[in-house]
Design a protein around this motif. Structure first.
Motif, PDB file in Angstrom:
ATOM      1  N   LEU A 141       0.798  -1.268   0.080  1.00 56.67           N
ATOM      2  CA  LEU A 141      -0.050   0.027   0.063  1.00 56.67           C
ATOM      3  C   LEU A 141       0.945   1.147   0.053  1.00 56.67           C
ATOM      4  O   LEU A 141       0.575   2.252  -0.664  1.00 56.67           O
ATOM      5  N   LEU A 142       2.051   1.192   0.681  1.00 49.59           N
ATOM      6  CA  LEU A 142       2.720   2.297   0.670  1.00 49.59           C
ATOM      7  C   LEU A 142       3.617   2.525  -0.521  1.00 49.59           C
ATOM      8  O   LEU A 142       3.756   3.676  -1.035  1.00 49.59           O
ATOM      9  N   PHE A 143       3.772   1.503  -1.238  1.00 53.94           N
ATOM     10  CA  PHE A 143       4.271   1.664  -2.464  1.00 53.94           C
ATOM     11  C   PHE A 143       3.486   2.191  -3.401  1.00 53.94           C
ATOM     12  O   PHE A 143       3.749   2.919  -4.405  1.00 53.94           O
ATOM     13  N   ALA A 144       2.223   1.759  -3.384  1.00 51.32           N
ATOM     14  CA  ALA A 144       1.097   2.178  -4.303  1.00 51.32           C
ATOM     15  C   ALA A 144       1.120   3.704  -4.078  1.00 51.32           C
ATOM     16  O   ALA A 144       0.764   4.618  -5.151  1.00 51.32           O
ATOM     17  N   TRP A 145       0.896   4.446  -2.817  1.00 49.69           N
ATOM     18  CA  TRP A 145       0.911   5.880  -2.552  1.00 49.69           C
ATOM     19  C   TRP A 145       2.079   6.187  -3.139  1.00 49.69           C
ATOM     20  O   TRP A 145       1.828   7.591  -3.571  1.00 49.69           O
ATOM     21  N   HIS A 146       3.113   5.861  -2.884  1.00 45.71           N
ATOM     22  CA  HIS A 146       4.323   6.479  -3.345  1.00 45.71           C
ATOM     23  C   HIS A 146       4.551   6.896  -4.792  1.00 45.71           C
ATOM     24  O   HIS A 146       4.875   7.606  -5.319  1.00 45.71           O
ATOM     25  N   LYS A 147       3.967   5.688  -5.593  1.00 43.50           N
ATOM     26  CA  LYS A 147       3.693   5.757  -6.980  1.00 43.50           C
ATOM     27  C   LYS A 147       2.961   7.055  -7.260  1.00 43.50           C
ATOM     28  O   LYS A 147       3.028   7.682  -8.292  1.00 43.50           O
ATOM     29  N   GLN A 148       1.547   6.894  -6.878  1.00 43.70           N
ATOM     30  CA  GLN A 148       0.634   8.014  -7.316  1.00 43.70           C
ATOM     31  C   GLN A 148       1.115   9.309  -6.831  1.00 43.70           C
ATOM     32  O   GLN A 148       0.914  10.112  -7.673  1.00 43.70           O
ATOM     33  N   ILE A 149       1.684   9.437  -5.623  1.00 47.95           N
ATOM     34  CA  ILE A 149       2.260  10.879  -5.198  1.00 47.95           C
ATOM     35  C   ILE A 149       3.446  11.157  -6.250  1.00 47.95           C
ATOM     36  O   ILE A 149       3.488  12.535  -6.716  1.00 47.95           O
ATOM     37  N   GLY A 150       4.082  10.199  -6.770  1.00 52.44           N
ATOM     38  CA  GLY A 150       5.211  10.565  -7.553  1.00 52.44           C
ATOM     39  C   GLY A 150       4.684  11.252  -9.047  1.00 52.44           C
ATOM     40  O   GLY A 150       5.147  12.054  -9.666  1.00 52.44           O
ATOM     41  N   LEU A 151       3.702  10.375  -9.368  1.00 53.18           N
ATOM     42  CA  LEU A 151       3.048  10.918 -10.876  1.00 53.18           C
ATOM     43  C   LEU A 151       2.404  12.026 -10.531  1.00 53.18           C
ATOM     44  O   LEU A 151       2.395  12.855 -11.395  1.00 53.18           O
ATOM     45  N   THR A 152       1.759  12.390  -9.347  1.00 55.71           N
ATOM     46  CA  THR A 152       1.159  13.749  -9.142  1.00 55.71           C
ATOM     47  C   THR A 152       2.141  14.784  -9.082  1.00 55.71           C
ATOM     48  O   THR A 152       1.953  15.989  -9.487  1.00 55.71           O
TER      49      THR A 152
END
Length: 72
Positions: free
Chosen positions: A35-46
């Motif tokens: 879940l932390l990896f998914a958040w990290h990816k989403q915030i990175g794309l944002t």
């Protein structure tokens, strides 16, 4: 004001990314880690998108020229 919102928004997201990265490293393999990896990816794309929007905004709205008769 829009430039300031972009500036501080990018800074806050960057700090959040940094904190997530260090949290992910210390987390044992689990659903929470993914879940932390998914958040990290989403915030990175944002962040990536916000940086390009900020550059586009800066190009369309240049910094005002200072008057020549400013006191030192």
């Amino acid at each position: 004001i829009i430039s300031q919102v972009f500036h501080w928004g990018v800074l806050l997201l960057f700090i959040l990314q940094y904190m997530l990265a260090y949290t992910m490293i210390d987390t044992p393999p689990s659903d929470q880690k993914w879940l932390l990896f998914a958040w990290h990816k989403q915030i990175g794309l944002t962040l990536f998108l916000l940086v390009f929007i900020r550059l586009w905004w800066r190009e369309r709205n240049p910094k005002p020229i200072d008057p020549e008769q400013l006191p030192q």
